[in-house]
Design a protein around this motif. Structure first.
Motif, PDB file in Angstrom:
ATOM      1  N   ARG A   1       0.834  -1.194   0.000  1.00 56.98           N
ATOM      2  CA  ARG A   1       0.000   0.000   0.000  1.00 56.98           C
ATOM      3  C   ARG A   1       0.874   1.251   0.000  1.00 56.98           C
ATOM      4  O   ARG A   1       2.062   1.205   0.320  1.00 56.98           O
ATOM      5  CB  ARG A   1      -0.906   0.028   1.241  1.00 56.98           C
ATOM      6  CG  ARG A   1      -1.848  -1.165   1.337  1.00 56.98           C
ATOM      7  CD  ARG A   1      -2.771  -1.041   2.531  1.00 56.98           C
ATOM      8  NE  ARG A   1      -3.640   0.133   2.416  1.00 56.98           N
ATOM      9  CZ  ARG A   1      -4.572   0.452   3.303  1.00 56.98           C
ATOM     10  NH1 ARG A   1      -4.756  -0.298   4.375  1.00 56.98           N
ATOM     11  NH2 ARG A   1      -5.321   1.523   3.136  1.00 56.98           N
ATOM     12  N   TYR A   2       0.274   2.371  -0.379  1.00 52.17           N
ATOM     13  CA  TYR A   2       0.899   3.705  -0.333  1.00 52.17           C
ATOM     14  C   TYR A   2       2.090   3.825  -1.285  1.00 52.17           C
ATOM     15  O   TYR A   2       2.939   4.701  -1.095  1.00 52.17           O
ATOM     16  CB  TYR A   2       1.374   4.042   1.093  1.00 52.17           C
ATOM     17  CG  TYR A   2       0.399   3.675   2.176  1.00 52.17           C
ATOM     18  CD1 TYR A   2      -0.831   4.314   2.282  1.00 52.17           C
ATOM     19  CD2 TYR A   2       0.704   2.683   3.103  1.00 52.17           C
ATOM     20  CE1 TYR A   2      -1.742   3.963   3.272  1.00 52.17           C
ATOM     21  CE2 TYR A   2      -0.190   2.329   4.100  1.00 52.17           C
ATOM     22  CZ  TYR A   2      -1.411   2.975   4.174  1.00 52.17           C
ATOM     23  OH  TYR A   2      -2.294   2.634   5.160  1.00 52.17           O
TER      24      TYR A   2
ATOM     25  N   SER B   1       1.880   3.231  -5.136  1.00 56.03           N
ATOM     26  CA  SER B   1       1.424   2.846  -6.473  1.00 56.03           C
ATOM     27  C   SER B   1       2.429   3.218  -7.557  1.00 56.03           C
ATOM     28  O   SER B   1       2.314   2.751  -8.693  1.00 56.03           O
ATOM     29  CB  SER B   1       0.065   3.493  -6.770  1.00 56.03           C
ATOM     30  OG  SER B   1       0.155   4.909  -6.734  1.00 56.03           O
TER      31      SER B   1
ATOM     32  N   HIS C   1       2.752  -5.045  -7.205  1.00 54.74           N
ATOM     33  CA  HIS C   1       1.375  -4.988  -6.726  1.00 54.74           C
ATOM     34  C   HIS C   1       0.570  -6.249  -7.019  1.00 54.74           C
ATOM     35  O   HIS C   1      -0.652  -6.229  -6.984  1.00 54.74           O
ATOM     36  CB  HIS C   1       0.688  -3.750  -7.303  1.00 54.74           C
ATOM     37  CG  HIS C   1       1.365  -2.482  -6.883  1.00 54.74           C
ATOM     38  ND1 HIS C   1       1.156  -1.909  -5.650  1.00 54.74           N
ATOM     39  CD2 HIS C   1       2.282  -1.717  -7.511  1.00 54.74           C
ATOM     40  CE1 HIS C   1       1.914  -0.820  -5.545  1.00 54.74           C
ATOM     41  NE2 HIS C   1       2.604  -0.685  -6.659  1.00 54.74           N
TER      42      HIS C   1
ATOM     43  N   GLN D   1      -9.008  11.268  -2.888  1.00 55.86           N
ATOM     44  CA  GLN D   1      -8.604   9.944  -3.363  1.00 55.86           C
ATOM     45  C   GLN D   1      -7.072   9.865  -3.429  1.00 55.86           C
ATOM     46  O   GLN D   1      -6.480   9.519  -4.455  1.00 55.86           O
ATOM     47  CB  GLN D   1      -9.214   9.654  -4.736  1.00 55.86           C
ATOM     48  CG  GLN D   1     -10.725   9.677  -4.768  1.00 55.86           C
ATOM     49  CD  GLN D   1     -11.356   8.551  -3.948  1.00 55.86           C
ATOM     50  OE1 GLN D   1     -10.824   7.442  -3.907  1.00 55.86           O
ATOM     51  NE2 GLN D   1     -12.466   8.851  -3.287  1.00 55.86           N
TER      52      GLN D   1
ATOM     53  N   THR E   1      -4.701   7.946  -2.218  1.00 53.18           N
ATOM     54  CA  THR E   1      -3.951   6.732  -2.550  1.00 53.18           C
ATOM     55  C   THR E   1      -4.024   6.422  -4.033  1.00 53.18           C
ATOM     56  O   THR E   1      -3.067   5.892  -4.618  1.00 53.18           O
ATOM     57  CB  THR E   1      -4.459   5.526  -1.739  1.00 53.18           C
ATOM     58  OG1 THR E   1      -5.873   5.395  -1.932  1.00 53.18           O
ATOM     59  CG2 THR E   1      -4.171   5.723  -0.261  1.00 53.18           C
ATOM     60  N   ARG E   2      -5.143   6.775  -4.658  1.00 56.81           N
ATOM     61  CA  ARG E   2      -5.245   6.580  -6.108  1.00 56.81           C
ATOM     62  C   ARG E   2      -4.356   7.574  -6.843  1.00 56.81           C
ATOM     63  O   ARG E   2      -3.702   7.250  -7.831  1.00 56.81           O
ATOM     64  CB  ARG E   2      -6.702   6.734  -6.545  1.00 56.81           C
ATOM     65  CG  ARG E   2      -6.933   6.420  -8.020  1.00 56.81           C
ATOM     66  CD  ARG E   2      -8.416   6.500  -8.354  1.00 56.81           C
ATOM     67  NE  ARG E   2      -9.185   5.553  -7.552  1.00 56.81           N
ATOM     68  CZ  ARG E   2     -10.520   5.478  -7.565  1.00 56.81           C
ATOM     69  NH1 ARG E   2     -11.219   6.319  -8.315  1.00 56.81           N
ATOM     70  NH2 ARG E   2     -11.134   4.585  -6.823  1.00 56.81           N
ATOM     71  N   ALA E   3      -4.324   8.816  -6.352  1.00 59.11           N
ATOM     72  CA  ALA E   3      -3.471   9.834  -6.960  1.00 59.11           C
ATOM     73  C   ALA E   3      -2.002   9.630  -6.603  1.00 59.11           C
ATOM     74  O   ALA E   3      -1.118  10.172  -7.270  1.00 59.11           O
ATOM     75  CB  ALA E   3      -3.918  11.218  -6.500  1.00 59.11           C
ATOM     76  N   ASN E   4      -1.741   8.828  -5.521  1.00 63.97           N
ATOM     77  CA  ASN E   4      -0.391   8.607  -5.003  1.00 63.97           C
ATOM     78  C   ASN E   4       0.312   9.915  -4.696  1.00 63.97           C
ATOM     79  O   ASN E   4       1.500  10.091  -4.932  1.00 63.97           O
ATOM     80  CB  ASN E   4       0.457   7.782  -5.977  1.00 63.97           C
ATOM     81  CG  ASN E   4       1.669   7.156  -5.275  1.00 63.97           C
ATOM     82  OD1 ASN E   4       1.528   6.601  -4.193  1.00 63.97           O
ATOM     83  ND2 ASN E   4       2.840   7.263  -5.871  1.00 63.97           N
TER      84      ASN E   4
END
Length: 412
Positions: free
Chosen positions: A161-162, A164, A170, A254, A256-259
């Motif tokens: 996680r964290y 991407s 992954h 968002q 985590t999606r954007a990292n």
């Protein structure tokens, strides 16, 4: 003096043996009397302990402590060849592996640059195999391997996680695949946490129980040490400060999606060339024409060059550049200081280190205006490969909890 913890004789022997090995690692060769004094053990117990360790090949008789009045005493030291460990530092651009002996001395390393489509298991086995071969060993000689990555492996799912931005890492079966490919125990730890372990054992945080390490290279991160122990949080994400929302940047949703997050966008290395241009600062010398940037990505290399240039002559546009960067760093760091109230803050990572004392002093002054307490800000002392140094001298936490219990049940 606190009462001794009840335990079986075998457990107490193991604890005493470990304490003696730690002392030999820290102090170097010691006599039986000195070991007994430092551990609080009686002479007979210290003698039995050393006999066990010598029979196991973990310590060696190395000579005597001549030069003192009275009879010379036998000295004992760690046998560096008794065990070897492997450490891997994983970044988006490469996997760097190193092999160290029991004394913590790095005896060989090997780097594998990332190539398009490369998978984690292939990267790890190639890098580790190269380091083991360079050390003149076999993979079976390694007693354990520590893999350091950005982010953290979730204890529930076993997935990274964290992070991407880390290609090839992954797969939902990654931990099982790595366990199948590597014949020794494998442990996983966040890379910034290991940098903090290195500073705690070898560098600027020695003797400090409560500190924060602020890191800036490919990403902004922090390690939190409370009561002398790393605080990782429930999912392993403690210290992922790049996701912090901060003044001066729009809210990133968002995350985590954007990292990314507000603090990363405010104080990450990616924005430093733009800041320098806005302030009229002349560009730092570019990288070599062959495209090599040393151990860092092009973005980090550019930031390091700009900060080094400004720190060398901190006046005019250079001073404005350092001041703006110090303000950006202090904006997020103030939140950590307000919540944790650390004794010291260790400044680490290539970008922050490149700013030297001029940046440290400006950051300290900014933080004094933004945070309720004033911890001492100190530069990191472990500059060369701090993550690998942390891997060789620390005790990373295994990804165990729910995922490991589930995996063990499946194997039984």
């Amino acid at each position: 003096m606190p009462a001794a913890t009840p335990g079986t004789p075998s457990l107490l022997r193991a604890m005493n043996d470990r304490a003696a090995l730690e002392l030999l690692l820290t102090h170097g060769p010691l006599s039986r009397t000195r070991i007994g004094h430092l551990t609080g053990l009686s002479k007979p117990t210290a003698s039995q302990l050393l006999a066990r360790l010598e029979a196991a090949g973990l310590v060696l008789a190395t000579g005597t402590d001549g030069g003192r009045p009275g009879p010379s005493a036998q000295l004992y030291a760690l046998n560096p060849r008794a065990a070897y460990v492997g450490g891997l530092d994983v970044t988006p651009g490469r996997v760097l592996a190193a092999v160290a002996d029991l004394a913590g001395t790095v005896i060989a390393s090997h780097e594998v640059p990332y190539t398009e489509g490369a998978q984690a298991v292939d990267q790890v086995t190639e890098a580790l195999g190269g380091a083991v071969k360079a050390a003149g060993l076999h993979r079976s000689d390694l007693h354990r391997v520590v893999i350091a990555t950005p982010g953290a492996f979730d204890p529930q799912s076993g997935r990274l996680r964290y992070a991407s931005h880390l290609p090839g890492w992954h797969s939902p079966t990654l931990l099982e695949d790595l366990a199948a490919a590597l014949p020794m125990p494998v442990e996983y730890e966040n890379d910034v946490n290991l940098a903090a372990v290195a500073e705690q054992r070898l560098g600027a945080a020695r003797g400090h129980e409560d500190f924060v390490l602020l890191w800036n290279e490919e990403g902004l991160g922090a390690a939190l040490v409370l009561g002398g122990r790393l605080h990782r949080g429930w999912t392993g994400g403690a210290g992922e400060v790049g996701f912090l929302p901060v003044p001066g940047r729009p809210l990133v949703r968002q995350v985590t999606r954007a990292n990314s997050g507000g603090y990363q966008e405010l104080a990450g290395v990616e924005g430093l060339p733009r800041l320098a241009a806005e302030l009229g600062m002349e560009a730092a010398p570019g990288p070599a024409s062959d495209g090599h940037h040393g151990p860092h990505s092009p973005e980090v290399a550019a930031a390091v060059a700009l900060l080094g240039q400004a720190a060398a002559a901190p006046e005019g546009a250079h001073l404005s550049f350092l001041q703006s960067y110090a303000t950006a760093l202090a904006t997020g760091l103030a939140s950590l200081v307000a919540v944790l109230d650390p004794e010291i803050v260790v400044l680490s990572g290539a970008a922050i280190s490149a700013g030297g004392e001029p940046l440290r002093a400006l950051l300290e002054a900014e933080l004094a205006e933004l945070a309720p307490s004033r911890p001492l800000l100190v530069p990191g002392e472990v500059r060369e490969r701090p993550v690998l140094h942390g891997a060789r001298c620390g005790r990373p936490k295994r990804v165990r909890l729910a995922w490991s219990r589930k995996h063990q049940k499946q194997q039984s």
